[in-house]
Design a protein around this motif. Structure first.
Motif: not given
Length: 315
Positions: A189-204, A216-229
């Motif tokens: 549902k959330t950006m954090g969950e998607a990022a976890a899959v991408a991180l653990n995929a270990d692929h360039p 917004h509607i997943s209530q994952g929020g926007f504060s994690g965005l600046p943590l990404l490259d």
């Protein structure tokens, strides 16, 4: 090491053991040197998701997007399938898109591509490959990997392994890069969950596709965005959300033009710019009220309102 540095995703490919260098160039200098779009008004090329003008046929959508002044277009797999069924050649369509001054950053998408069992996974590959082939034929850079079938309480290791397999198939066989989306209405549902899959995929080439509406509607929020490259992001889906109904009742049909809702879009774009993201901002509206109006005006209004928000952000 500060918290942001620790959690940043790297241009080396979202590999958890590699950290973002703390020597990122000064953003003001980057702004001066980076290419700009829309007569200099935007640091990103602007894309029209074809769902925004859904009633038109695919060729009409290309013409509408070009006439409105978009840089790119993002079609759906069902449109490509229908185009072929009616005798169209997708490679010729890809050339037509280029002739209209557009490019294709992404296609939506790989449905049912991440099922929870080996048997279902093997069965899904025929459709996954067909969709990759269609997207590749029109010259798309990415295709969205949609986690609609991962299942409740999904196995993170299984999903990440299959996502890595999909990336390998896409790049090796179709010269296309599958990126992962998240949707409130699916188990992932959330950006954090998607990022976890991408991180653990270990692929360039593992990447995610944020969407302001689903952030917004997943209530994952926007504060994690600046943590990404920014290299961890394939494209950035863009829409506003109304104040009513309440967030628990919002559906994709409630998406509104940027600036017409309550989301802090200028702040979001400032954070996005700081990540170094260089891809497309894709206007994605599924609002049936817009479909009943003049579709050329809807596209032009969407572009204008997107640019207004970008200029308000000062990026």
């Amino acid at each position: 090491m500060d918290r942001k540095t620790f959690f940043s995703l790297t241009s080396a490919g979202l590999v958890g053991s590699t950290l973002l260098h703390s020597t990122r160039p000064d953003t003001r200098d980057l702004t001066r040197r980076q290419k700009r779009y829309q007569d200099g008004r935007s640091p990103w090329p602007l894309c029209l998701d074809t769902a925004t003008i859904r009633p038109a046929d695919l060729r009409e959508k290309v013409e509408i997007a070009s006439e409105a002044g978009f840089d790119a277009i993002e079609p759906w797999d069902g449109e490509l399938e229908e185009f072929e069924e009616k005798g169209g050649d997708l490679r010729e369509l890809g050339n037509e898109i280029k002739d209209h001054g557009l490019f294709v950053p992404s296609v939506i998408g790989l449905w049912n591509a991440l099922p929870p069992t080996e048997e279902e996974w093997e069965a899904s590959l025929k459709d996954t490959r067909r969709r990759m082939r269609m997207a590749s034929d029109i010259g798309s850079e990415h295709i969205q990997t949609i986690p609609n079938t991962v299942g409740d309480n999904y196995d993170l290791r299984w999903v990440t392994d299959r996502y890595r397999d999909i990336i390998e198939i896409g790049i090796s066989d179709y010269n296309i890069k599958p990126a992962l989306v998240f949707v409130k209405f699916f188990p992932l549902k959330t950006m954090g969950e998607a990022a976890a899959v991408a991180l653990n995929a270990d692929h360039p080439e593992a990447k995610i596709i944020p969407d302001t509406f689903h952030m917004h509607i997943s209530q994952g929020g926007f504060s994690g965005l600046p943590l990404l490259d920014g290299t961890a992001i394939a494209i950035f889906q863009f829409a506003d959300a109304p104040g009513t109904p309440g967030v628990d009742q919002l559906e994709d049909k409630h998406r509104v033009f940027p600036g017409d809702g309550i989301l802090p879009l200028p702040d979001i774009l400032r954070d996005l710019k700081k990540t170094g993201f260089r891809g497309c901002i894709s206007l994605e509206l599924y609002n049936p009220n817009y479909w009943e109006q003049d579709l050329q005006e809807i596209a032009e209004t969407g572009l204008r309102k997107t640019l207004d928000v970008i200029e308000k952000a000062g990026v």
